[in-house]
Write a protein that holds these residues in place. Structure first.
Motif, PDB file in Angstrom:
ATOM      1  N   GLY A 167       0.819  -1.212   0.000  1.00  0.00           N
ATOM      2  CA  GLY A 167       0.000   0.000   0.000  1.00  0.00           C
ATOM      3  C   GLY A 167       0.846   1.252   0.000  1.00  0.00           C
ATOM      4  N   GLN A 168       2.110   1.132  -0.436  1.00  0.00           N
ATOM      5  CA  GLN A 168       3.048   2.255  -0.404  1.00  0.00           C
ATOM      6  C   GLN A 168       3.708   2.469  -1.761  1.00  0.00           C
ATOM      7  OE1 GLN A 168       5.795   0.933   2.635  1.00  0.00           O
ATOM      8  NE2 GLN A 168       4.550   1.773   4.307  1.00  0.00           N
ATOM      9  N   TYR A 169       4.192   3.680  -1.976  1.00  0.00           N
ATOM     10  CA  TYR A 169       4.922   4.022  -3.190  1.00  0.00           C
ATOM     11  C   TYR A 169       6.378   3.559  -3.069  1.00  0.00           C
ATOM     12  CZ  TYR A 169       0.916   6.812  -4.637  1.00  0.00           C
ATOM     13  OH  TYR A 169      -0.344   7.207  -5.022  1.00  0.00           O
ATOM     14  N   PRO A 170       7.088   3.461  -4.199  1.00  0.00           N
ATOM     15  CA  PRO A 170       8.422   2.853  -4.195  1.00  0.00           C
ATOM     16  C   PRO A 170       9.438   3.434  -3.218  1.00  0.00           C
ATOM     17  CG  PRO A 170       7.602   2.925  -6.424  1.00  0.00           C
ATOM     18  CD  PRO A 170       6.589   3.649  -5.586  1.00  0.00           C
ATOM     19  N   GLN A 171       9.525   4.758  -3.086  1.00  0.00           N
ATOM     20  CA  GLN A 171      10.560   5.292  -2.191  1.00  0.00           C
ATOM     21  C   GLN A 171      10.246   5.038  -0.723  1.00  0.00           C
ATOM     22  OE1 GLN A 171      13.061   8.788  -3.047  1.00  0.00           O
ATOM     23  NE2 GLN A 171      11.581   9.297  -4.629  1.00  0.00           N
ATOM     24  N   THR A 172       8.993   4.713  -0.433  1.00  0.00           N
ATOM     25  CA  THR A 172       8.631   4.386   0.944  1.00  0.00           C
ATOM     26  C   THR A 172       8.851   2.911   1.247  1.00  0.00           C
ATOM     27  OG1 THR A 172       7.045   6.206   1.052  1.00  0.00           O
ATOM     28  CG2 THR A 172       6.748   4.425   2.643  1.00  0.00           C
ATOM     29  N   ASN A 173       8.509   2.027   0.297  1.00  0.00           N
ATOM     30  CA  ASN A 173       8.746   0.590   0.544  1.00  0.00           C
ATOM     31  C   ASN A 173      10.124   0.135   0.058  1.00  0.00           C
ATOM     32  OD1 ASN A 173       8.569  -0.065  -2.280  1.00  0.00           O
ATOM     33  ND2 ASN A 173       6.346  -0.260  -2.137  1.00  0.00           N
ATOM     34  N   ASN A 174      10.894   1.056  -0.549  1.00  0.00           N
ATOM     35  CA  ASN A 174      12.284   0.800  -0.982  1.00  0.00           C
ATOM     36  C   ASN A 174      12.418  -0.212  -2.104  1.00  0.00           C
ATOM     37  OD1 ASN A 174      13.517   2.618   0.902  1.00  0.00           O
ATOM     38  ND2 ASN A 174      13.151   1.112   2.524  1.00  0.00           N
ATOM     39  N   VAL A 175      11.398  -0.333  -2.940  1.00  0.00           N
ATOM     40  CA  VAL A 175      11.493  -1.188  -4.128  1.00  0.00           C
ATOM     41  C   VAL A 175      11.297  -0.296  -5.352  1.00  0.00           C
ATOM     42  CG1 VAL A 175      10.604  -3.205  -5.349  1.00  0.00           C
ATOM     43  CG2 VAL A 175      10.614  -3.174  -2.849  1.00  0.00           C
ATOM     44  N   LEU A 176      12.426   0.156  -5.910  1.00  0.00           N
ATOM     45  CA  LEU A 176      12.394   1.087  -7.032  1.00  0.00           C
ATOM     46  C   LEU A 176      12.393   0.388  -8.377  1.00  0.00           C
ATOM     47  CD1 LEU A 176      15.048   3.748  -5.894  1.00  0.00           C
ATOM     48  CD2 LEU A 176      12.627   3.603  -5.286  1.00  0.00           C
ATOM     49  N   GLY A 206     -11.348  -4.791   8.525  1.00  0.00           N
ATOM     50  CA  GLY A 206     -10.352  -4.001   9.225  1.00  0.00           C
ATOM     51  C   GLY A 206     -10.383  -2.540   8.826  1.00  0.00           C
ATOM     52  N   LYS A 207      -9.355  -1.799   9.265  1.00  0.00           N
ATOM     53  CA  LYS A 207      -9.198  -0.402   8.925  1.00  0.00           C
ATOM     54  C   LYS A 207      -7.846  -0.192   8.256  1.00  0.00           C
ATOM     55  CE  LYS A 207     -12.151   1.570  12.538  1.00  0.00           C
ATOM     56  NZ  LYS A 207     -12.216   2.539  13.677  1.00  0.00           N
ATOM     57  N   THR A 208      -7.779   0.738   7.331  1.00  0.00           N
ATOM     58  CA  THR A 208      -6.527   1.014   6.631  1.00  0.00           C
ATOM     59  C   THR A 208      -5.458   1.461   7.615  1.00  0.00           C
ATOM     60  OG1 THR A 208      -7.714   1.685   4.636  1.00  0.00           O
ATOM     61  CG2 THR A 208      -5.423   2.396   4.835  1.00  0.00           C
ATOM     62  N   PRO A 209      -4.321   0.772   7.671  1.00  0.00           N
ATOM     63  CA  PRO A 209      -3.232   1.196   8.567  1.00  0.00           C
ATOM     64  C   PRO A 209      -2.703   2.570   8.168  1.00  0.00           C
ATOM     65  CG  PRO A 209      -2.878  -1.045   7.749  1.00  0.00           C
ATOM     66  CD  PRO A 209      -3.996  -0.468   6.947  1.00  0.00           C
ATOM     67  N   LYS A 210      -2.286   3.344   9.151  1.00  0.00           N
ATOM     68  CA  LYS A 210      -1.807   4.701   8.888  1.00  0.00           C
ATOM     69  C   LYS A 210      -0.526   4.708   8.070  1.00  0.00           C
ATOM     70  CE  LYS A 210      -4.017   6.884  12.870  1.00  0.00           C
ATOM     71  NZ  LYS A 210      -3.814   7.650  14.123  1.00  0.00           N
ATOM     72  N   TYR A 211       0.261   3.617   8.117  1.00  0.00           N
ATOM     73  CA  TYR A 211       1.518   3.588   7.372  1.00  0.00           C
ATOM     74  C   TYR A 211       1.302   3.374   5.874  1.00  0.00           C
ATOM     75  CZ  TYR A 211       0.947  -1.518   7.741  1.00  0.00           C
ATOM     76  OH  TYR A 211       0.465  -2.802   7.681  1.00  0.00           O
ATOM     77  N   MET A 212       0.102   3.019   5.457  1.00  0.00           N
ATOM     78  CA  MET A 212      -0.178   2.845   4.036  1.00  0.00           C
ATOM     79  C   MET A 212      -0.487   4.197   3.398  1.00  0.00           C
ATOM     80  SD  MET A 212      -2.250  -0.743   3.594  1.00  0.00           S
ATOM     81  CE  MET A 212      -1.403  -2.305   3.936  1.00  0.00           C
ATOM     82  N   GLN A 213       0.033   4.413   2.189  1.00  0.00           N
ATOM     83  CA  GLN A 213      -0.187   5.667   1.470  1.00  0.00           C
ATOM     84  C   GLN A 213      -1.397   5.618   0.552  1.00  0.00           C
ATOM     85  OE1 GLN A 213       3.985   5.418   0.060  1.00  0.00           O
ATOM     86  NE2 GLN A 213       4.144   7.578   0.635  1.00  0.00           N
ATOM     87  N   GLY A 214      -1.840   4.402   0.216  1.00  0.00           N
ATOM     88  CA  GLY A 214      -3.032   4.248  -0.605  1.00  0.00           C
ATOM     89  C   GLY A 214      -4.295   4.448   0.208  1.00  0.00           C
ATOM     90  N   HIS A 215      -5.432   4.434  -0.473  1.00  0.00           N
ATOM     91  CA  HIS A 215      -6.719   4.696   0.167  1.00  0.00           C
ATOM     92  C   HIS A 215      -7.738   3.620  -0.219  1.00  0.00           C
ATOM     93  CE1 HIS A 215      -5.097   8.626   1.166  1.00  0.00           C
ATOM     94  NE2 HIS A 215      -4.725   8.749  -0.101  1.00  0.00           N
ATOM     95  N   GLU A 273       4.392  15.048  -0.983  1.00  0.00           N
ATOM     96  CA  GLU A 273       3.506  14.344  -0.050  1.00  0.00           C
ATOM     97  C   GLU A 273       3.775  12.848  -0.003  1.00  0.00           C
ATOM     98  OE1 GLU A 273      -0.409  15.286  -1.376  1.00  0.00           O
ATOM     99  OE2 GLU A 273      -0.461  17.257  -0.385  1.00  0.00           O
ATOM    100  N   LEU A 274       4.162  12.257  -1.137  1.00  0.00           N
ATOM    101  CA  LEU A 274       4.329  10.810  -1.238  1.00  0.00           C
ATOM    102  C   LEU A 274       5.765  10.350  -1.006  1.00  0.00           C
ATOM    103  CD1 LEU A 274       2.085  10.226  -4.386  1.00  0.00           C
ATOM    104  CD2 LEU A 274       1.457   9.841  -1.991  1.00  0.00           C
ATOM    105  N   ASN A 275       6.633  11.268  -0.608  1.00  0.00           N
ATOM    106  CA  ASN A 275       8.036  10.903  -0.388  1.00  0.00           C
ATOM    107  C   ASN A 275       8.668  10.424  -1.686  1.00  0.00           C
ATOM    108  OD1 ASN A 275      10.446  10.345   1.073  1.00  0.00           O
ATOM    109  ND2 ASN A 275       9.859   8.193   1.273  1.00  0.00           N
ATOM    110  N   GLU A 276       8.363  11.114  -2.791  1.00  0.00           N
ATOM    111  CA  GLU A 276       8.855  10.712  -4.106  1.00  0.00           C
ATOM    112  C   GLU A 276       9.744  11.766  -4.754  1.00  0.00           C
ATOM    113  OE1 GLU A 276       8.484   7.920  -6.146  1.00  0.00           O
ATOM    114  OE2 GLU A 276       7.766   6.857  -4.389  1.00  0.00           O
ATOM    115  N   THR A 277      10.334  12.644  -3.938  1.00  0.00           N
ATOM    116  CA  THR A 277      11.238  13.652  -4.491  1.00  0.00           C
ATOM    117  C   THR A 277      12.614  13.042  -4.750  1.00  0.00           C
ATOM    118  OG1 THR A 277      11.997  14.385  -2.313  1.00  0.00           O
ATOM    119  CG2 THR A 277      10.019  15.457  -3.209  1.00  0.00           C
ATOM    120  N   ASP A 278      13.538  13.864  -5.222  1.00  0.00           N
ATOM    121  CA  ASP A 278      14.896  13.387  -5.535  1.00  0.00           C
ATOM    122  C   ASP A 278      15.944  13.960  -4.596  1.00  0.00           C
ATOM    123  OD1 ASP A 278      14.514  11.684  -7.910  1.00  0.00           O
ATOM    124  OD2 ASP A 278      13.637  13.503  -8.730  1.00  0.00           O
ATOM    125  N   LYS A 279      15.561  14.183  -3.354  1.00  0.00           N
ATOM    126  CA  LYS A 279      16.513  14.750  -2.383  1.00  0.00           C
ATOM    127  C   LYS A 279      17.714  13.835  -2.160  1.00  0.00           C
ATOM    128  CE  LYS A 279      14.019  13.039   1.732  1.00  0.00           C
ATOM    129  NZ  LYS A 279      13.003  12.270   0.992  1.00  0.00           N
TER     130      LYS A 279
END
Length: 516
Positions: free
Chosen positions: A78-87, A370-379, A495-501
């Motif tokens: 339920g997360q984007y690549p830079q959050t789950n570390n699978v690019l 259940g309820k969507t966990p807060k650590y998930m970025q999807g909805h 917002e999604l932690n997808e920048t190039d910092k």
């Protein structure tokens, strides 16, 4: 007496559904009859079409990275690549991030995954697994099976075509399940991943049929940019693996016919072969889904079982003379998504909601109670499934392809897609430093002489140009819309932690060319 019956009724209604999540590999939505398009009359998917007519068909579902491993990681986390570390294909999903089975087990489910896994680490958080090593084989596949030894040496053999074998194993699992608990089963086909090997029984399917061809395979003078064609088309024989003989290193014509023909004839001959092989694999999937549904009916399980059908991404089927996926273009980015659950879904429902693959896990968790966990970025889109309106839903979905050139010669790019428009930036550089990047498997096996490709924007008006044949980025009539989409893109990346910092060279390219 009425009170007793009322309590019984409440218990019956609150019974958790079984959930079967069926996912193929590279099955484009326009290769499913229910989605329409140029292929809809080929009778490819009668079982899936029936499932859609009895359930819900989602028309605007997209992946955030059209390649197997990252897409599957987003689905299960339920997360984007830079959050789950699978690019990209070189990354493994950490076992503690196998969130979907972890959450469902908390809700009392028995969990299983059968078929293609492709997340490299052992699927330890499933109660049962029987998964293909890496891509697996089409015929007589071997599997890693839980309870048959230590990973990855827990190998078991099978006989037959993978689509049949995987479905056999899924049926066997359901037969022998713990019947005291609801089950969640991920039923993952290998097909129709290239190169397409179909069961021999489909040899005659489409044998005498001329497959409709996309016009953009032959002629599209206003499509693309220097980032996808090169200056004055200088990279047309290098960017994007081709159906025709166009690409100098990787094209399906040479694969099929082993000569160097290029141009319209090579496109026609290669496309017809490519599509027949591909659709024969699709036909095998469809027949096996029918077989699974027949089994569920026989076992009286269908009424209380949610069936989801999707693919890990889309697929280029000749559009723009491209094969494979990876691109942010529609046919690659769009995912099929069909859901069947008569207790909640009105038959024949169609949804236009803008969904991406990070939304799958939250929705499945909420369907399970259940309820969507807060650590998930999807909805969760459970309200849509219930026939209600979603509140504060996204108006655009984010996409990024990280690999750059080394695999199928696709430049690195990112962008956003709204309901009617798409904005893409081809930044054209790999995220790793060259000395580290060149050690990787893909870099060593591909001709990556273009270390950096041109940095350009593309913009498409999807309402008036659904085939994406005219890049309108420099059209004065669209500048206000483009500016709005750039703001949306900047906001979502933050917002999604997808920048190039963490990737200063890419960050510099983005900053330099943002206002081009």
């Amino acid at each position: 007496m009425s009170v007793i019956f009322s309590v019984i009724g409440v218990k019956a209604q609150s019974k958790q559904p079984n959930i079967i999540y069926i996912m193929s590999d590279d099955h484009a939505s326009h290769a499913i009859g229910a989605y329409g398009g140029r292929l809809e009359n080929l009778n490819m998917t009668p079982k899936l079409d029936k499932l859609a007519s009895e359930g819900m068909l989602f028309k605007n579902v997209f992946c955030n990275n059209s390649i197997c491993t990252p897409s599957r990681a987003s689905i299960i986390t339920g997360q984007y690549p830079q959050t789950n570390n699978v690019l990209d294909l070189d990354h493994k999903l950490d076992t503690e991030k196998q969130f979907l089975p972890i959450e469902l087990k908390k809700l009392g489910y028995k969990t299983a995954v059968i078929g293609k896994w492709h997340l490299k680490n052992e699927p330890v958080n499933f109660d049962y697994y029987k998964t293909l090593p890496s891509q697996g084989k089409y015929f007589n596949p071997t599997f890693n099976e839980k309870g048959k030894g230590n990973w990855p040496k827990n190998i078991v053999k099978s006989a037959g075509h993978s689509s049949d074998v995987i479905t056999n194993s899924a049926i066997e699992y359901i037969k022998n399940r713990d019947k005291s608990k609801p089950f969640f089963l991920m039923h993952h086909f290998k097909a129709p991943h290239g190169y397409f090997e179909y069961a021999p029984r489909y040899e005659n399917y489409l044998a005498n049929t001329e497959i409709p061809e996309p016009a953009s395979m032959y002629y599209q003078p206003n499509w693309g940019s220097e980032g996808t064609r090169g200056k004055n088309d200088s990279l047309r024989n290098y960017i994007g693996t081709s159906i025709s003989g166009r690409h100098k290193y990787s094209n399906y014509y040479k694969h099929f016919f082993n000569d160097s023909l290029n141009g319209p004839k090579s496109a026609h001959l290669s496309y017809q072969r490519y599509m027949k092989d591909y659709l024969r694999c699709v036909k095998g999937i469809d027949d096996n889904i029918g077989r699974l549904i027949d089994f569920l009916k026989k076992e009286n399980l269908l009424e209380n079982t949610i069936i989801i059908y999707t693919s890990d991404q889309g697929m280029m089927l000749g559009e723009h003379d491209f094969q494979d996926k990876r691109w942010m273009y529609e046919e690659s980015m769009r995912m099929p998504f069909i859901m069947y659950y008569p207790k909640m879904i009105k038959a024949g429902t169609i949804s236009e909601l803008l969904i991406n693959n990070t939304d799958f896990a939250p929705t499945i968790i909420e369907l399970a109670g259940g309820k969507t966990p807060k650590y998930m970025q999807g909805h969760s889109f459970i309200n849509t499934i219930k026939g209600k309106t979603e509140k504060k839903w996204r108006t655009a979905t984010y996409y990024r392809y990280w690999m750059h050139i080394v695999h199928h010669y696709v430049p690195a790019h990112f962008g956003v897609r709204s309901k009617d428009y798409k904005l893409m930036f081809f930044y054209g550089k790999h995220y790793l430093p060259e000395e580290e990047h060149k050690k990787h498997y893909w870099a060593k096996t591909y001709h990556g002489e273009e270390k950096e490709t041109p940095h350009t924007w593309e913009f498409y008006d999807l309402k008036n140009d659904p085939q994406e044949t005219h890049n309108r980025y420099n059209d004065p009539a669209y500048q206000k819309i483009i500016a709005e989409l750039k703001e949306e893109l900047k906001k979502q990346r933050k917002e999604l932690n997808e920048t190039d910092k963490d990737y200063p060279k890419i960050e510099a390219i983005v900053e330099k060319h943002w206002n081009d």
